[in-house]
Enzyme design. Sequence first.
Site, PDB file in Angstrom:
ATOM      1  N   CYS A 137     -86.964 -54.903 -88.616  1.00 34.15           N
ATOM      2  CA  CYS A 137     -86.762 -53.816 -87.665  1.00 34.15           C
ATOM      3  C   CYS A 137     -88.024 -53.733 -86.803  1.00 34.15           C
ATOM      4  CB  CYS A 137     -86.537 -52.510 -88.404  1.00 34.15           C
ATOM      5  SG  CYS A 137     -86.497 -51.067 -87.308  1.00 34.15           S
TER       6      CYS A 137
ATOM      7  N   ASP B  29     -84.232 -56.538 -92.340  1.00 33.96           N
ATOM      8  CA  ASP B  29     -82.810 -56.430 -92.035  1.00 33.96           C
ATOM      9  C   ASP B  29     -82.158 -57.723 -92.493  1.00 33.96           C
ATOM     10  OD1 ASP B  29     -82.705 -53.898 -90.795  1.00 33.96           O
ATOM     11  OD2 ASP B  29     -83.447 -54.741 -88.923  1.00 33.96           O
TER      12      ASP B  29
END
Length: 159
Positions: free
Chosen positions: A54, A61
Amino acid sequence: MRNDKELEGVTHLGNQGTVYPQDYNPGLLETFENKHPENEYVVTLDCPEFTTLCPKTGQPDFGHIVISYIPGKRMVESKSLKLYLFSFRNHGDFHEDVVNIIMKDLNALMSPKYIEVKGYFMPRGGISIHPFANMGDDEHRQLAERRRAAALDTASPKG
């Protein structure tokens, strides 16, 4: 069987001293000649263990990237693609950006007749994000439009 000349530029495949990248690096991508450029066929590459960060929080992620393309004269070599996708591991970008970056890098590398990249990211904060990006050459522009429309039609929740 491919000869040495046809394999020029393919350096990652078979290399026992693989060094894994620490940040995003499109220079890792390599190609080889498409022996069947007169054929319209689809190549699909599936990366179910994609990771990126992120850009705001630095949290990991996790996603699933699916790349499909109709080759032109060149094709992407799969180990170089693996290393390239791995290079996103410490790269901070939004899911939508990552999918578009991958598509643009591969398009610049190969000049395929058509390419699409789909991302299926795991939920964060209760929301899954599934970006889709595609493009086609002049002869495949209508295919690109149809595939985008189809992606919109299938974007509803699974019932």
